[in-house]
Every structure is written in C-alpha cells, then in structure tokens.
Scaffold this active site. Structure first.
Site, short mmCIF file in Angstrom:
data_model
loop_
_atom_site.label_atom_id
_atom_site.label_comp_id
_atom_site.label_asym_id
_atom_site.label_seq_id
_atom_site.Cartn_x
_atom_site.Cartn_y
_atom_site.Cartn_z
N GLU A 175 3.11 5.70 52.19
CA GLU A 175 2.83 7.13 52.20
C GLU A 175 4.01 7.94 52.76
OE1 GLU A 175 0.55 8.05 50.47
OE2 GLU A 175 -0.82 6.35 50.41
N VAL A 207 14.33 7.01 39.61
CA VAL A 207 15.23 6.08 40.30
C VAL A 207 15.69 5.03 39.30
CG1 VAL A 207 15.47 4.40 42.17
CG2 VAL A 207 14.04 6.43 42.50
#
Length: 360
Positions: free
Chosen positions: A272, A294
């Site tokens: 998280e 990414v």
C-alpha cells in the site's frame, strides 16, 4: 502625433506578446515531445474485478477502487493526477543524458521510468510515520506489531528482505534498493465498537469515530482498523484530498501478526505504501496491454495468488510474481524494480508530489 506614437507602441506590444506566446508554444511543444502521456489512464474496472475476487474468497487491495471513487467525487482530481504524472515523467527525463524514455512502459511506449541504470535519484529519504489505530479494545494492536511493521517497511524499501536471495536470475538485475527509510513518529489510538469500516475513508475523520489526518505534507499516515470484506488494505495516490491522504491496513494484516496468516508478515503495508508513492499493480489493473508505467516489470493479465512457481507465464512472458505490487502471500513477495524505484523517488524531487516529505 501623440496618436501615431501610441498606435506604434500598441503594435509593438502586440508583436512582443505574439512572440512571447510563440515562444511559450514552442517550449510547450518541445516539452510535450519529450514526455509521452499517450498511455496514461486513471479509471479502471477495479470495482468489478475486486468485487469478483472478494466474492470468490480471495484477499484484495482496494486502492484502485478507492481511486475510482475519488475521481467521481472530485472533478478536478483527474487533471491534478495527470499533472503529477507529467511532472514525474519530466523529472525522470531530465535525469537522462538524452532526455529519452518518458512515456509508457509495458504497453508499447518507451518509458525510461523503468530502465536500468537508475537515472540518479540517490539522496536518502526518511519518512516519519503517524500510526492511527481504531481498535475494538485497548491495545488490541500491540506495540510489537507497530514496531515490527516499521521494521518490515525499512527492510523492503532498502532491499533487506532475506527472501530476495530467491529472485530468479531473469529478474536479479532489476532488484532495487530504494533507499527510503521510515521512522515511527506518533501513535494515536481510539477505541470503537464498530465492527468494520469499509473503504469510504470514515476511519480518517474524528467526526465519524475515526482519527483525523496528521499533516500529510510532513507525515505518512497509516490507519489501522477492521476494514471488512476480505480487504487487506488500500491507499490514496498522490494528488488526492489532503484530509484523507495515507494508507489503511486491516488490523490482522498490520505488522507481524499470527492472526493475519499468510498475509500476517507486514507486506500489505509495503504494497500500500507503494501505491501511496504512485506505483500501480504489477498487471496494470487490465489485460496484457494495460500498463503499470514501468518498463522493467513484465506485462501480465491479472494478479497472482499464493506462492506461484517460476516461471508463471502470462502475456508471453514470465510474471514477476515476487514483486511487492502483486497479490501473492507475504513471504513470496520480495522485490521492487529499478523502474519502480525511479517512479517513487521522482516524487521527492523539487516540485514533486511528495517533495515536502524529503525537505524539498
């Protein structure tokens, strides 16, 4: 004569303004050429997907569901998050010698956000943490849990997870030491008989029985409470409302806690906090062409659970199942990549969405 002079002056001003506008347009065009935003997205099908996973008995992260809700509730949030992403990619591009590599990652672009070597975000970052505990009885969440959670965050964001030694050789060159540290600043507690809090941020407001945020420009706020619904936790991405900025973790899944079972070793917080630092799920919350922005994380078509064997192949490549941004058991996730590190660290650069936490 005076009228002629005034007219000439007015023409000169118009010409100068025109040139200035042309210059700005050229500058913006040049910047746009360096920052490819064609892949950027915010809304996903997470509401349907995560509900389906929970209904089938699987554990879930509701960060993307929370994002959909916040986008619906805050008309300006979409533009704010677009600007944050644009500035992040521009900062990454500025660190690269040729300015290349600042569009998307897996989905067909050329995002340098995931390339190796890291473009140079190397200054250490230390983030003070405020833990806000809404518990059903006094000291339900122990001091040992709290301390163990801070320790796990420091392990994971500094590449000290002992399980990382098992990373497959295919991914060994991508393992990142993020150089981000966490220190416990304050613990706030309130006792509540409420059995579950859901994901609408009620726990973040004292007016609703929760605990108000502590200055999110200076602190990472973590709320610990019974979320319910099989939800491990959820986070708010950079750009959301300051009054709710932070991370929420289910009581059983906070720190080292036997009650959390295979999810009881503190990795929910690592996952998280990754979202809080602008990382998406490893599968991009879509199919093979949906991107997490990414480059050094392979595409996938959905989350992995349990402790998958290697290779687990989806989208014609081996999944990076051991990445902290997947859904595998705590003991089976043990790496961030250089590209993920670059995305996170760019937030702390001057003008970045989390720059105030690094003193910039």
């Amino acid at each position: 004569m005076k009228k002629v002079i005034l007219s000439m002056a007015a023409l000169a001003m118009i010409f100068a303004t025109s040139c200035s506008n042309d210059s700005k347009e050229t500058m913006n065009t040049d910047q746009q050429a360096k920052v490819d935003m064609s892949d950027f997205y915010l809304y996903t099908d997470a509401d349907i997907d995560e509900q389906s996973r929970v209904a089938s008995g699987q554990k879930s992260c509701h960060s993307m569901v929370n994002l959909n809700r916040l986008l619906n509730e805050n008309p300006g949030l979409e533009q704010t998050m677009y600007d944050i992403e644009y500035n992040l990619r521009a900062a990454i591009a500025a660190k690269k010698p040729d300015g290349a590599g600042n569009g998307n990652g897996n989905g067909g672009g050329n995002n340098g956000g995931g390339t190796d070597p890291d473009p140079g975000f190397t200054d250490p970052v230390s983030i003070p943490v405020v833990v806000n505990i809404i518990e059903q009885y006094s000291n339900q969440v122990t001091t040992q849990q709290i301390n163990s959670q801070i320790a796990v965050l420091n392990e994971d964001f500094n590449n000290n997870n002992s399980n990382t030694s098992g990373v497959p050789s295919e991914f060994s060159g991508a393992v990142a030491d993020c150089g981000i540290s966490f220190t416990l600043h304050t613990v706030n507690r309130v006792v509540s008989t409420q059995s579950s809090w859901g994901t609408n941020d009620a726990m973040k407001h004292s007016s609703q029985g929760g605990i108000d945020v502590t200055d999110p420009s200076t602190y990472l706020n973590i709320w610990v409470c019974e979320i319910g619904g099989g939800i491990l936790g959820y986070a708010q991405f950079p750009g959301g409302p300051s009054s709710t900025d932070g991370v929420v973790i289910g009581t059983d899944f906070f720190g080292e806690n036997a009650a959390g079972g295979v999810y009881g070793h503190g990795r929910t917080a690592t996952h998280e906090v990754g979202h809080w630092l602008n990382l998406r799920h490893i599968w991009g919350d879509g199919q093979c062409k949906q991107d997490d922005f990414v480059q050094d994380t392979p595409p996938s078509n959905g989350p992995n659970y349990g402790c998958p064997s290697y290779p687990t192949v989806n989208c014609q490549t081996a999944d990076m199942t051991m990445n902290y941004m997947d859904y595998v058991y705590d003991d089976c996730m043990y790496m961030f990549t250089n590209g993920q590190n670059t995305r996170m660290r760019a937030l702390f650069e001057s003008g970045g969405a989390r720059a105030s936490l690094a003193g910039n």
